[in-house]
Design a protein around this motif. Structure first.
Motif, PDB file in Angstrom:
ATOM      1  N   ARG A   4      92.170  59.807 -35.572  1.00 30.80           N
ATOM      2  CA  ARG A   4      91.855  61.225 -35.948  1.00 30.80           C
ATOM      3  C   ARG A   4      91.635  62.089 -34.830  1.00 30.80           C
ATOM      4  O   ARG A   4      91.828  63.010 -34.483  1.00 30.80           O
ATOM      5  N   GLU A   5      90.732  61.392 -33.869  1.00 34.75           N
ATOM      6  CA  GLU A   5      90.414  62.180 -32.561  1.00 34.75           C
ATOM      7  C   GLU A   5      91.512  62.395 -31.534  1.00 34.75           C
ATOM      8  O   GLU A   5      91.917  63.284 -31.034  1.00 34.75           O
ATOM      9  N   GLY A   6      92.594  61.310 -31.738  1.00 33.05           N
ATOM     10  CA  GLY A   6      93.622  61.505 -30.852  1.00 33.05           C
ATOM     11  C   GLY A   6      94.640  62.827 -31.440  1.00 33.05           C
ATOM     12  O   GLY A   6      95.211  63.282 -30.582  1.00 33.05           O
ATOM     13  N   ARG A   7      94.796  62.756 -32.423  1.00 31.52           N
ATOM     14  CA  ARG A   7      95.373  63.885 -33.093  1.00 31.52           C
ATOM     15  C   ARG A   7      94.931  65.254 -32.820  1.00 31.52           C
ATOM     16  O   ARG A   7      95.697  66.169 -32.671  1.00 31.52           O
ATOM     17  N   GLN A   8      93.586  65.368 -33.123  1.00 27.96           N
ATOM     18  CA  GLN A   8      92.725  66.558 -32.746  1.00 27.96           C
ATOM     19  C   GLN A   8      92.903  66.912 -31.230  1.00 27.96           C
ATOM     20  O   GLN A   8      93.425  67.960 -30.653  1.00 27.96           O
ATOM     21  N   ASN A  35      93.873  55.143 -27.731  1.00 24.09           N
ATOM     22  CA  ASN A  35      93.094  53.795 -27.591  1.00 24.09           C
ATOM     23  C   ASN A  35      93.384  52.890 -28.795  1.00 24.09           C
ATOM     24  O   ASN A  35      92.967  51.668 -28.695  1.00 24.09           O
ATOM     25  N   THR A  36      94.107  53.472 -29.758  1.00 27.30           N
ATOM     26  CA  THR A  36      94.393  52.390 -30.833  1.00 27.30           C
ATOM     27  C   THR A  36      95.661  51.454 -30.662  1.00 27.30           C
ATOM     28  O   THR A  36      95.900  50.472 -31.101  1.00 27.30           O
ATOM     29  N   ASP A  76      87.670  57.328 -26.893  1.00 29.70           N
ATOM     30  CA  ASP A  76      88.108  58.130 -28.074  1.00 29.70           C
ATOM     31  C   ASP A  76      88.500  59.406 -27.596  1.00 29.70           C
ATOM     32  O   ASP A  76      87.941  60.114 -26.908  1.00 29.70           O
ATOM     33  N   GLY A  77      89.669  59.860 -28.462  1.00 30.01           N
ATOM     34  CA  GLY A  77      89.923  61.248 -27.995  1.00 30.01           C
ATOM     35  C   GLY A  77      91.059  61.554 -26.824  1.00 30.01           C
ATOM     36  O   GLY A  77      91.729  62.582 -26.591  1.00 30.01           O
ATOM     37  N   TRP A  78      91.026  60.323 -26.023  1.00 27.54           N
ATOM     38  CA  TRP A  78      92.031  60.505 -24.702  1.00 27.54           C
ATOM     39  C   TRP A  78      93.360  60.258 -25.458  1.00 27.54           C
ATOM     40  O   TRP A  78      93.624  59.143 -26.120  1.00 27.54           O
ATOM     41  N   TYR A 119      95.544  62.771 -21.015  1.00 33.04           N
ATOM     42  CA  TYR A 119      94.978  64.172 -21.533  1.00 33.04           C
ATOM     43  C   TYR A 119      93.582  63.654 -21.939  1.00 33.04           C
ATOM     44  O   TYR A 119      93.344  62.587 -22.776  1.00 33.04           O
ATOM     45  N   ASP A 120      92.514  64.467 -21.366  1.00 35.50           N
ATOM     46  CA  ASP A 120      91.105  64.207 -22.191  1.00 35.50           C
ATOM     47  C   ASP A 120      91.042  65.101 -23.366  1.00 35.50           C
ATOM     48  O   ASP A 120      92.092  66.005 -23.890  1.00 35.50           O
ATOM     49  N   PRO A 121      90.025  65.062 -24.223  1.00 35.00           N
ATOM     50  CA  PRO A 121      89.783  65.696 -25.311  1.00 35.00           C
ATOM     51  C   PRO A 121      89.871  67.175 -25.387  1.00 35.00           C
ATOM     52  O   PRO A 121      90.118  67.933 -26.406  1.00 35.00           O
TER      53      PRO A 121
END
Length: 129
Positions: free
Chosen positions: A34-38, A64-65, A74-76, A94-96
């Motif tokens: 979810r964080e990656g998609r954001q 990270n999955t 998470d989110g990167w 890419y960072d969040p």
């Protein structure tokens, strides 16, 4: 040296180099957290041209999955962009917030910086008239 062993410098032979599984761009997006998609949405909005729209290259996106990028936070995201003509692989991290980094070292330095500043107490200046 026996067959299949690396050189004396410890470098792997060409056939032993780990390669990323080839998957489509669309499939790579569906496998993001979810964080990656954001983060992907943030990056796509900030770019002049969306990811994977250049006909001379193709991209896949991981977070990270994915086992080889489990060191990411998470989110990167990491975008692997392969040039069709040469086969050369470029990685963009890419960072969040959508900021791009060119190497894993830069990402690790940024994460260390974030950790150092997270643990510091914020200083406040109070001005009394």
């Amino acid at each position: 040296m026996a067959e299949g062993e690396g050189s004396s410098r410890g470098q792997p032979k060409r056939g032993q180099i780990r390669k990323t599984e080839v998957i489509s761009y669309e499939k790579s997006i569906t496998q993001l957290s979810r964080e990656g998609r954001q983060t992907h949405l943030v990056v796509d909005r900030a770019r002049k041209t969306p990811l994977n729209t250049n006909s001379r290259s193709y991209s896949t996106v991981f977070d990270n999955t994915s086992p080889q990028y489990n060191w990411l936070r998470d989110g990167w995201l990491v975008e692997e962009r392969r040039i069709v003509l040469t086969g050369r692989l470029y990685r963009y991290y890419y960072d969040p917030l959508g900021q791009v980094y060119g190497t894993r070292y830069e990402v690790e330095q940024m994460c260390a910086y974030i950790d150092r500043n997270k643990n510091r107490k914020k200083r406040e200046i109070i001005i009394i008239d």
